[in-house]
Design a protein around this motif. Structure first.
Motif, PDB file in Angstrom:
ATOM      1  N   GLU A   1       0.802  -1.222   0.000  1.00 19.95           N
ATOM      2  CA  GLU A   1       0.000   0.000   0.000  1.00 19.95           C
ATOM      3  C   GLU A   1       0.841   1.281   0.000  1.00 19.95           C
ATOM      4  O   GLU A   1       0.483   2.262  -0.660  1.00 19.95           O
ATOM      5  N   SER A   2       1.958   1.256   0.726  1.00 21.55           N
ATOM      6  CA  SER A   2       2.768   2.475   0.862  1.00 21.55           C
ATOM      7  C   SER A   2       3.325   2.953  -0.480  1.00 21.55           C
ATOM      8  O   SER A   2       3.684   4.116  -0.633  1.00 21.55           O
ATOM      9  N   GLU A   3       3.405   2.047  -1.467  1.00 18.09           N
ATOM     10  CA  GLU A   3       4.002   2.429  -2.754  1.00 18.09           C
ATOM     11  C   GLU A   3       2.985   3.004  -3.747  1.00 18.09           C
ATOM     12  O   GLU A   3       3.352   3.401  -4.848  1.00 18.09           O
ATOM     13  N   TRP A   4       1.712   3.021  -3.365  1.00 25.80           N
ATOM     14  CA  TRP A   4       0.676   3.467  -4.298  1.00 25.80           C
ATOM     15  C   TRP A   4       0.469   4.983  -4.232  1.00 25.80           C
ATOM     16  O   TRP A   4       0.567   5.573  -3.161  1.00 25.80           O
ATOM     17  N   ILE A   5       0.138   5.571  -5.387  1.00 26.92           N
ATOM     18  CA  ILE A   5      -0.157   7.018  -5.404  1.00 26.92           C
ATOM     19  C   ILE A   5      -1.592   7.277  -4.957  1.00 26.92           C
ATOM     20  O   ILE A   5      -1.940   8.390  -4.601  1.00 26.92           O
ATOM     21  N   ILE A   6      -2.434   6.242  -5.010  1.00 21.70           N
ATOM     22  CA  ILE A   6      -3.795   6.308  -4.453  1.00 21.70           C
ATOM     23  C   ILE A   6      -3.955   5.039  -3.607  1.00 21.70           C
ATOM     24  O   ILE A   6      -3.209   4.095  -3.797  1.00 21.70           O
ATOM     25  N   PRO A   7      -4.897   4.998  -2.666  1.00 19.91           N
ATOM     26  CA  PRO A   7      -5.121   3.717  -1.987  1.00 19.91           C
ATOM     27  C   PRO A   7      -5.548   2.683  -3.035  1.00 19.91           C
ATOM     28  O   PRO A   7      -6.429   2.975  -3.856  1.00 19.91           O
ATOM     29  N   PRO A   8      -4.920   1.514  -3.079  1.00 23.51           N
ATOM     30  CA  PRO A   8      -5.131   0.566  -4.184  1.00 23.51           C
ATOM     31  C   PRO A   8      -6.576   0.055  -4.318  1.00 23.51           C
ATOM     32  O   PRO A   8      -6.953  -0.428  -5.379  1.00 23.51           O
ATOM     33  N   PHE A   9      -7.360   0.188  -3.249  1.00 27.00           N
ATOM     34  CA  PHE A   9      -8.760  -0.256  -3.326  1.00 27.00           C
ATOM     35  C   PHE A   9      -9.737   0.920  -3.200  1.00 27.00           C
ATOM     36  O   PHE A   9     -10.883   0.747  -2.807  1.00 27.00           O
ATOM     37  N   ALA A  10      -9.218   2.107  -3.504  1.00 26.70           N
ATOM     38  CA  ALA A  10     -10.070   3.291  -3.648  1.00 26.70           C
ATOM     39  C   ALA A  10      -9.747   3.855  -5.025  1.00 26.70           C
ATOM     40  O   ALA A  10      -9.112   4.895  -5.160  1.00 26.70           O
ATOM     41  N   PRO A  11     -10.169   3.126  -6.087  1.00 23.44           N
ATOM     42  CA  PRO A  11      -9.732   3.455  -7.450  1.00 23.44           C
ATOM     43  C   PRO A  11     -10.114   4.870  -7.883  1.00 23.44           C
ATOM     44  O   PRO A  11     -11.122   5.412  -7.426  1.00 23.44           O
ATOM     45  N   GLN A  12      -9.299   5.431  -8.760  1.00 21.41           N
ATOM     46  CA  GLN A  12      -9.528   6.781  -9.272  1.00 21.41           C
ATOM     47  C   GLN A  12      -9.136   6.850 -10.741  1.00 21.41           C
ATOM     48  O   GLN A  12      -8.218   6.147 -11.160  1.00 21.41           O
ATOM     49  N   ILE A  13      -9.794   7.736 -11.460  1.00 24.24           N
ATOM     50  CA  ILE A  13      -9.427   7.951 -12.862  1.00 24.24           C
ATOM     51  C   ILE A  13      -8.600   9.223 -12.954  1.00 24.24           C
ATOM     52  O   ILE A  13      -9.021  10.282 -12.497  1.00 24.24           O
ATOM     53  N   LYS A  14      -7.391   9.100 -13.491  1.00 25.33           N
ATOM     54  CA  LYS A  14      -6.481  10.243 -13.642  1.00 25.33           C
ATOM     55  C   LYS A  14      -5.839  10.135 -15.009  1.00 25.33           C
ATOM     56  O   LYS A  14      -5.304   9.076 -15.351  1.00 25.33           O
ATOM     57  N   ASP A  15      -5.845  11.222 -15.765  1.00 24.07           N
ATOM     58  CA  ASP A  15      -5.137  11.272 -17.053  1.00 24.07           C
ATOM     59  C   ASP A  15      -5.471  10.098 -17.970  1.00 24.07           C
ATOM     60  O   ASP A  15      -4.572   9.495 -18.576  1.00 24.07           O
ATOM     61  N   GLY A  16      -6.724   9.754 -18.043  1.00 23.91           N
ATOM     62  CA  GLY A  16      -7.126   8.675 -18.948  1.00 23.91           C
ATOM     63  C   GLY A  16      -6.778   7.287 -18.458  1.00 23.91           C
ATOM     64  O   GLY A  16      -6.825   6.318 -19.224  1.00 23.91           O
ATOM     65  N   LYS A  17      -6.401   7.172 -17.175  1.00 29.60           N
ATOM     66  CA  LYS A  17      -6.052   5.872 -16.627  1.00 29.60           C
ATOM     67  C   LYS A  17      -6.899   5.582 -15.393  1.00 29.60           C
ATOM     68  O   LYS A  17      -7.103   6.463 -14.559  1.00 29.60           O
ATOM     69  N   ILE A  18      -7.354   4.335 -15.303  1.00 35.60           N
ATOM     70  CA  ILE A  18      -8.120   3.920 -14.129  1.00 35.60           C
ATOM     71  C   ILE A  18      -7.146   3.213 -13.190  1.00 35.60           C
ATOM     72  O   ILE A  18      -6.728   2.084 -13.443  1.00 35.60           O
ATOM     73  N   PHE A  19      -6.748   3.900 -12.104  1.00 32.91           N
ATOM     74  CA  PHE A  19      -5.791   3.329 -11.157  1.00 32.91           C
ATOM     75  C   PHE A  19      -6.509   2.500 -10.108  1.00 32.91           C
ATOM     76  O   PHE A  19      -7.524   2.923  -9.562  1.00 32.91           O
ATOM     77  N   GLY A  20      -5.954   1.354  -9.769  1.00 37.04           N
ATOM     78  CA  GLY A  20      -6.508   0.510  -8.715  1.00 37.04           C
ATOM     79  C   GLY A  20      -6.038  -0.919  -8.912  1.00 37.04           C
ATOM     80  O   GLY A  20      -5.798  -1.361 -10.039  1.00 37.04           O
ATOM     81  N   ARG A  21      -5.858  -1.671  -7.825  1.00 32.92           N
ATOM     82  CA  ARG A  21      -5.420  -3.068  -7.952  1.00 32.92           C
ATOM     83  C   ARG A  21      -6.468  -3.881  -8.704  1.00 32.92           C
ATOM     84  O   ARG A  21      -7.652  -3.843  -8.347  1.00 32.92           O
ATOM     85  N   GLY A  22      -6.039  -4.552  -9.738  1.00 29.86           N
ATOM     86  CA  GLY A  22      -6.925  -5.397 -10.523  1.00 29.86           C
ATOM     87  C   GLY A  22      -7.604  -4.675 -11.679  1.00 29.86           C
ATOM     88  O   GLY A  22      -8.305  -5.300 -12.467  1.00 29.86           O
ATOM     89  N   ALA A  23      -7.369  -3.359 -11.795  1.00 31.99           N
ATOM     90  CA  ALA A  23      -8.038  -2.595 -12.865  1.00 31.99           C
ATOM     91  C   ALA A  23      -7.751  -3.228 -14.217  1.00 31.99           C
ATOM     92  O   ALA A  23      -8.643  -3.403 -15.047  1.00 31.99           O
TER      93      ALA A  23
END
Lengths: 496, 496
Positions: free
Chosen positions: A126-148
């Motif tokens: 978790e510490s290495e993520w720019i967002i919490p990995p299970f609180a997904p967010q869309i940034k710059d045309g990318k959907i960030f999140g574990r398993g996206a």
């Protein structure tokens, strides 16, 4: 499963995005009344919203504490399937994590396609993520999140494609079955038994693996081979307790050092695996496979950019593609010894050290046999006073390697659709990854599951800050809808 | 600081316990009206109760989150000192963790003794403990809890000895000052500055280090040398992110492997340190030191039982004692790479690996210089594509090695008292451990702090399930009381 693809620079990426969307639009329009496209476009926001909802469920299959989350994700998918009219959607229990099944079978006389994907995910740091990995967010045309990307994208693209056709036409041109696995990331330990027990339910004429990728946004690919996998953990013990480094430093064995020496002994200077017998069952690539590699526009510099690495490794008498697709590997995927908390400092000589290994296997290599060779190697390299113990947390054995034929009509249908949607012929690729369940499907149901997915190699599968490209959401649905139509049409011709 | 001692088998242990108690009782009784002994016996239960209270405070100096606990332990000791009549007891702030000072100076014309101990403790691996490490318990004659032996025993034995004399006689035969450190386990980074700033307050004629030990329950020891110490952490980076082991396995560097190879490269086949220049300033033991080692009843089999280890290591052309006392070491005290949580499984090629090193140094070895040599070694062993970074979390440098003379009256007084209480002459020993503050005391205050402590080598200092023997609680107090009396008497004679 992930195949090897190069990463295009960002500018080219944006340009190609426009071109591809254009080409999809053109090719689709040319195919008559593509009302499903309108539906897909009109519902993109709603789909993204529910995609984030699924990604937010931490369905980590290898961590027992997350079992309720895996279960919750399975129920979420069942509910989604029911909401689009798959009334028989259901959770299939296994000895481990459940699978999800659902089917639409109202096209009598038409072929049946079984679609595979997995909804479980890898653990996170978790510490290495720019967002919490299970609180997904869309940034710059990318959907960030574990398993996206790996592989909730595969689950949702295929469901939405069926949804689009059912909502616009009220029907599908073929029969469709879904089987979504809940423990692919834990090595699919129960898939085979589940498939055996549900052979009738899963019976199909064609198979598609939605845990697949594109070579890049312009270039479709067809996967021709997967490596197998074998995993294990081993521990080195030198003492019952950790020793005071002053009291004992100079006269007692250090398990961290011995572990380091044993890990080093697993490799030759050339970067090959030094375990006796490791390569015995490796067969060099065929002429056809060599020709196939020649055609792949592999750019190792682009490839390295994905990791930010500056050097390649391994025996460079083999090309990078051959090393990844047709050579086996042994990798240390984790190691720990002594006091390693971020804070604090403990002056001890560790009495225990632990390392985890994953091998990727090829040809006739047998996972259980390879595990035995490694055990033998470690035991024969132990100095006096050190002992080793071994754990096969995912069971003895693993996934076998697999190859796909290119001279079948199944291959041709996938190739046709990719060519139509991308506007160019797919390239044939191998992959260094493994999907044990595809072999089970072939063995039990007798069908090849060609890969049809939208994942891209820069999307940080298994790593921190995994993402999926927003642009792929539309393309994935279009691809599956076109496949259903093409399959119905081609198989219809054969019947006439 | 811990010295090297052998562990007697349990039956012998029990027998000797009875003999020792007997010999203490006899020797004490022969010294006139030893009313402090009665006080000590009458108050054992109350003392054990407050000992458990102090041990229950998790005063881990190297973990920032425990800073309030360290502070709380300091205040607890100040209150204890006040309760026995040390009205000037106080916390001395430093740039890091506080020290505790207190003195009784109502014996004008008598010598002043400065007693050193430390109340901070090492971190814990809680899962390995048979009891929670900060919920101490007495079992089978052992007080289990982190810091019970190292070194809350040193703090309390010396306080209780002063308490016993003050409560029974209303006075002490000498002046006594206490300086209890709060960050010995973090390398004493601020002790020197604290001692410089409080030179007048700490001024004394004699010094005792209560962080010391007995050779075994029958055999007293005097510590003649300590090794120095240097610590550091280094990380190897091969990529910005962890790589999918299928996607990249075979063509990208593995930081865990490179870390293992670099750790292996730090040692020769003979078990010596392979870092260039590491031994340059090592001087072989003197004839006197060689003779001293000959007299130590070292039994390596007994020694190994403490750890449950079955083999020794290091260059066996040197004896075990020489390796521990007069040879430097380099130990990996922790290493981590990849996904190593107890549960879960992550198929990644780690982009980062970390290791921590502690060196024990001898003779003229300079901690900062040794750190530089290690940095140079690691950098020169990096393969292309890997980079290293270094952290000196406890500051650049460390503790210097130290030797104690045996031809001083200070030495003789300690030897006399040990002989009286144990009924036999102390043996001279070295230790592989380090106490940086003893060097500061010598440099700043000009006094040698001979060790007088009750710790025993089987008490799992720094490891899990640390304990202190209940039988040592009484002996420690008797020892200090006798020392105060002996010192007053001998120094009184000199004045006449």
């Amino acid at each position: 499963m992930k195949s090897l693809k190069s990463l295009l620079p960002f500018t080219l990426f944006c340009l190609s995005l426009l071109m591809i969307n254009d080409s999809i639009a053109q090719s689709s329009k040319s195919n008559g009344a593509q009302t499903f496209e309108k539906y897909i476009d009109a519902n993109q926001d709603a789909h993204l919203k529910e995609f984030l909802e699924l990604i937010s469920i931490p369905s980590i299959s290898s961590i027992p504490a997350n079992k309720p989350d895996v279960q919750r994700a399975a129920v979420w998918i069942v509910n989604k399937l029911k909401s689009i009219g798959i009334s028989n959607a259901q959770v299939i229990p296994t000895a481990g994590q459940p699978a999800v099944f659902g089917s639409w079978e109202n096209a009598p006389g038409k072929p049946t396609v079984l679609i595979y994907a997995h909804y479980d995910v890898q653990p996170v740091k978790e510490s290495e993520w720019i967002i919490p990995p299970f609180a997904p967010q869309i940034k710059d045309g990318k959907i960030f999140g574990r398993g996206a990307s790996d592989d909730k994208s595969g689950v949702m693209m295929s469901i939405w494609a069926v949804e689009a056709m059912l909502k616009t036409n009220g029907k599908l041109p073929v029969n469709v079955k879904f089987i979504f696995e809940g423990e692919e990331e834990a090595g699919s330990p129960n898939f085979k038994n589940m498939a055996m027990a549900n052979k009738a339910l899963l019976k199909a004429d064609f198979g598609l693996n939605a845990d697949g990728g594109q070579y890049d946004e312009n270039t479709p690919e067809i996967l021709m081979s997967l490596r197998g996998t074998a995993a294990m953990e081993f521990s080195i013990k030198t003492a019952d307790i950790d020793a005071h480094s002053g009291q004992f430093g100079g006269k007692t064995l250090n398990s961290a050092l011995i572990m380091s020496q044993i890990i080093s002994s697993l490799y030759t200077k050339e970067g090959n695996v030094a375990v006796a017998g490791f390569y015995d069952k490796v067969i060099p690539p065929t002429a056809k496979e060599k020709a196939m590699m020649q055609k792949v526009p592999y750019n190792k510099e682009e490839d390295r950019k994905i990791l930010g690495s500056t050097a390649e490794t391994g025996d460079t008498t083999y090309s990078a593609l051959e090393r990844i697709w047709y050579r086996p590997t042994l990798e240390i995927i984790g190691m720990q010894s002594g006091y390693t908390a971020a804070e604090g400092h403990s002056n001890i000589i560790p009495g225990n050290a632990m390392a985890r290994i994953t091998c990727r296997l090829v040809n006739n290599q047998d996972p259980a046999e390879i595990q035995d060779l490694i055990v033998k190697h470690v035991n024969s390299h132990l100095p006096t006073g050190a002992t080793a113990s071994f754990k096969f947390t995912r069971g003895k054995g693993g996934a076998s390697p697999m190859k796909f034929p290119s001279d079948t009509k199944e291959y041709k249908y996938v190739s046709d659709v990719l060519e139509k949607v991308y506007g160019r012929q797919p390239i044939q690729v191998g992959t260094g990854g493994s999907i044990g369940s595809l072999i089970s499907v072939k063995d039990i149901l007798g069908i090849y599951m060609y890969s049809m997915g939208l994942e891209q190699s820069d999307e940080k599968w298994h790593a921190s800050n995994e993402f999926f490209k927003v642009s792929s959401v539309r393309k994935g649905q279009i691809l599956y809808c076109n496949y259903f139509e093409h399959l119905a049409e081609e198989e219809g011709k054969l019947k006439k």
